[in-house]
Design a protein around this motif. Sequence first.
Motif, PDB file in Angstrom:
ATOM      1  N   ALA A  55      -6.545  -9.344 -10.504  1.00 10.87           N
ATOM      2  CA  ALA A  55      -6.929  -8.603 -11.709  1.00 10.87           C
ATOM      3  C   ALA A  55      -7.586  -7.262 -11.395  1.00 10.87           C
ATOM      4  O   ALA A  55      -7.529  -6.336 -12.208  1.00 10.87           O
ATOM      5  CB  ALA A  55      -7.866  -9.450 -12.567  1.00 10.87           C
ATOM      6  N   ASP A  56      -8.190  -7.134 -10.231  1.00 17.73           N
ATOM      7  CA  ASP A  56      -8.873  -5.878  -9.889  1.00 17.73           C
ATOM      8  C   ASP A  56      -8.076  -4.992  -8.936  1.00 17.73           C
ATOM      9  O   ASP A  56      -8.554  -3.952  -8.491  1.00 17.73           O
ATOM     10  CB  ASP A  56     -10.250  -6.163  -9.310  1.00 17.73           C
ATOM     11  CG  ASP A  56     -10.199  -6.990  -8.038  1.00 17.73           C
ATOM     12  OD1 ASP A  56      -9.153  -7.621  -7.764  1.00 17.73           O
ATOM     13  OD2 ASP A  56     -11.212  -7.019  -7.314  1.00 17.73           O
ATOM     14  N   ASP A  57      -6.826  -5.377  -8.621  1.00 24.44           N
ATOM     15  CA  ASP A  57      -5.989  -4.558  -7.740  1.00 24.44           C
ATOM     16  C   ASP A  57      -5.693  -3.202  -8.372  1.00 24.44           C
ATOM     17  O   ASP A  57      -5.460  -3.113  -9.576  1.00 24.44           O
ATOM     18  CB  ASP A  57      -4.641  -5.235  -7.472  1.00 24.44           C
ATOM     19  CG  ASP A  57      -4.710  -6.306  -6.402  1.00 24.44           C
ATOM     20  OD1 ASP A  57      -5.670  -6.301  -5.612  1.00 24.44           O
ATOM     21  OD2 ASP A  57      -3.799  -7.158  -6.372  1.00 24.44           O
ATOM     22  N   GLN A  58      -5.680  -2.177  -7.543  1.00 19.22           N
ATOM     23  CA  GLN A  58      -5.129  -0.905  -7.983  1.00 19.22           C
ATOM     24  C   GLN A  58      -3.615  -1.047  -7.887  1.00 19.22           C
ATOM     25  O   GLN A  58      -3.096  -1.615  -6.921  1.00 19.22           O
ATOM     26  CB  GLN A  58      -5.606   0.243  -7.109  1.00 19.22           C
ATOM     27  CG  GLN A  58      -7.070   0.560  -7.303  1.00 19.22           C
ATOM     28  CD  GLN A  58      -7.420   1.904  -6.675  1.00 19.22           C
ATOM     29  OE1 GLN A  58      -6.786   2.358  -5.736  1.00 19.22           O
ATOM     30  NE2 GLN A  58      -8.446   2.525  -7.208  1.00 19.22           N
TER      31      GLN A  58
ATOM     32  N   ASP B  26      -4.007   1.967   1.722  1.00 19.03           N
ATOM     33  CA  ASP B  26      -5.435   1.678   1.837  1.00 19.03           C
ATOM     34  C   ASP B  26      -6.300   2.805   1.268  1.00 19.03           C
ATOM     35  O   ASP B  26      -7.519   2.698   1.235  1.00 19.03           O
ATOM     36  CB  ASP B  26      -5.801   1.435   3.299  1.00 19.03           C
ATOM     37  CG  ASP B  26      -5.490   2.625   4.191  1.00 19.03           C
ATOM     38  OD1 ASP B  26      -4.542   3.381   3.880  1.00 19.03           O
ATOM     39  OD2 ASP B  26      -6.181   2.797   5.208  1.00 19.03           O
ATOM     40  N   LYS B  27      -5.693   3.869   0.790  1.00 17.99           N
ATOM     41  CA  LYS B  27      -6.411   5.018   0.246  1.00 17.99           C
ATOM     42  C   LYS B  27      -6.549   4.891  -1.278  1.00 17.99           C
ATOM     43  O   LYS B  27      -5.826   4.125  -1.906  1.00 17.99           O
ATOM     44  CB  LYS B  27      -5.672   6.301   0.604  1.00 17.99           C
ATOM     45  CG  LYS B  27      -5.581   6.537   2.107  1.00 17.99           C
ATOM     46  CD  LYS B  27      -5.046   7.897   2.422  1.00 17.99           C
ATOM     47  CE  LYS B  27      -4.918   8.181   3.883  1.00 17.99           C
ATOM     48  NZ  LYS B  27      -5.807   7.566   4.808  1.00 17.99           N
ATOM     49  N   PRO B  28      -7.448   5.667  -1.884  1.00 21.32           N
ATOM     50  CA  PRO B  28      -7.581   5.650  -3.349  1.00 21.32           C
ATOM     51  C   PRO B  28      -6.278   6.090  -4.021  1.00 21.32           C
ATOM     52  O   PRO B  28      -5.558   6.960  -3.520  1.00 21.32           O
ATOM     53  CB  PRO B  28      -8.699   6.656  -3.624  1.00 21.32           C
ATOM     54  CG  PRO B  28      -9.455   6.753  -2.347  1.00 21.32           C
ATOM     55  CD  PRO B  28      -8.449   6.520  -1.252  1.00 21.32           C
ATOM     56  N   ILE B  29      -6.004   5.519  -5.167  1.00 20.94           N
ATOM     57  CA  ILE B  29      -4.724   5.715  -5.847  1.00 20.94           C
ATOM     58  C   ILE B  29      -4.435   7.187  -6.139  1.00 20.94           C
ATOM     59  O   ILE B  29      -3.302   7.630  -6.003  1.00 20.94           O
ATOM     60  CB  ILE B  29      -4.636   4.846  -7.123  1.00 20.94           C
ATOM     61  CG1 ILE B  29      -3.190   4.804  -7.637  1.00 20.94           C
ATOM     62  CG2 ILE B  29      -5.620   5.292  -8.171  1.00 20.94           C
ATOM     63  CD1 ILE B  29      -2.941   3.742  -8.699  1.00 20.94           C
ATOM     64  N   ASN B  30      -5.447   7.967  -6.520  1.00 21.62           N
ATOM     65  CA  ASN B  30      -5.191   9.383  -6.830  1.00 21.62           C
ATOM     66  C   ASN B  30      -4.754  10.157  -5.586  1.00 21.62           C
ATOM     67  O   ASN B  30      -3.911  11.044  -5.669  1.00 21.62           O
ATOM     68  CB  ASN B  30      -6.400  10.027  -7.496  1.00 21.62           C
ATOM     69  CG  ASN B  30      -7.647   9.982  -6.630  1.00 21.62           C
ATOM     70  OD1 ASN B  30      -7.812   9.096  -5.796  1.00 21.62           O
ATOM     71  ND2 ASN B  30      -8.545  10.918  -6.852  1.00 21.62           N
ATOM     72  N   GLU B  31      -5.281   9.815  -4.432  1.00 20.37           N
ATOM     73  CA  GLU B  31      -4.855  10.454  -3.182  1.00 20.37           C
ATOM     74  C   GLU B  31      -3.434  10.039  -2.813  1.00 20.37           C
ATOM     75  O   GLU B  31      -2.639  10.858  -2.340  1.00 20.37           O
ATOM     76  CB  GLU B  31      -5.811  10.100  -2.039  1.00 20.37           C
ATOM     77  CG  GLU B  31      -7.186  10.721  -2.160  1.00 20.37           C
ATOM     78  CD  GLU B  31      -8.094  10.316  -1.006  1.00 20.37           C
ATOM     79  OE1 GLU B  31      -7.589  10.013   0.102  1.00 20.37           O
ATOM     80  OE2 GLU B  31      -9.320  10.306  -1.223  1.00 20.37           O
ATOM     81  N   VAL B  32      -3.122   8.784  -3.028  1.00 22.10           N
ATOM     82  CA  VAL B  32      -1.783   8.270  -2.712  1.00 22.10           C
ATOM     83  C   VAL B  32      -0.742   8.981  -3.574  1.00 22.10           C
ATOM     84  O   VAL B  32       0.300   9.411  -3.081  1.00 22.10           O
ATOM     85  CB  VAL B  32      -1.725   6.739  -2.902  1.00 22.10           C
ATOM     86  CG1 VAL B  32      -0.285   6.237  -2.788  1.00 22.10           C
ATOM     87  CG2 VAL B  32      -2.627   6.047  -1.886  1.00 22.10           C
TER      88      VAL B  32
END
Length: 139
Positions: free
Chosen positions: A57-60, A106-112
Motif C-alpha cells: 500500500a505504501d509503494d511508490q 531505488d531513487k525518488p519517483i520524481n528523479e526517476v
Amino acid sequence: MLAFVVVSHGEFANGVVNSSYMIFGQQEKVQTVTFKLDEGPEDLTKKLDAALATFDADDQVLFLVDLWGGSPFNAASRIVAEHTDRMGLITGLNLPMLIEAYTVRDKPINEVIAHLEETGKIGIKHLELLQDGEEDDLL
C-alpha cells in the motif's frame, strides 16, 4: 523499491517486459496491463486496480504507458491524480527506457521520471551508413 505498471494497447506491454527480462533478468514488483480491442475503459480500470493490488500500500508506483492520450494513459492518469504523493506516469514506453528504469528504481519517483524522459529520447537512434567514397569523419 519503485514498483512498475507497464500499460499498453494490445500485447506490447507483455512483449517489452518479457524482452527486458531476457536482457536484465527477472524483476520484482512489475505488472503488465494490456488493453484489448473488445474491452472498454471500465475493463482497463479494473485491470489497473488489480495490478496495483499486488503491491504494498505504501509503494511508490510508476506507470510506464505506450501512448499519450490513449485509453491506457487516460485510465492510469486518473489513478495517478488521486495518489500524486506516491505515483507517477510517463509515456513513450520503449525497451531502453524500461531497462533503465530497473537500474534507478531505488531513487525518488520524481528523479526517476526525469531520468527516464532523457533515457527514452536517447534510446531513439538511426543507423547512418557511409556511401562508397565518403570518409569516416568519426575516426
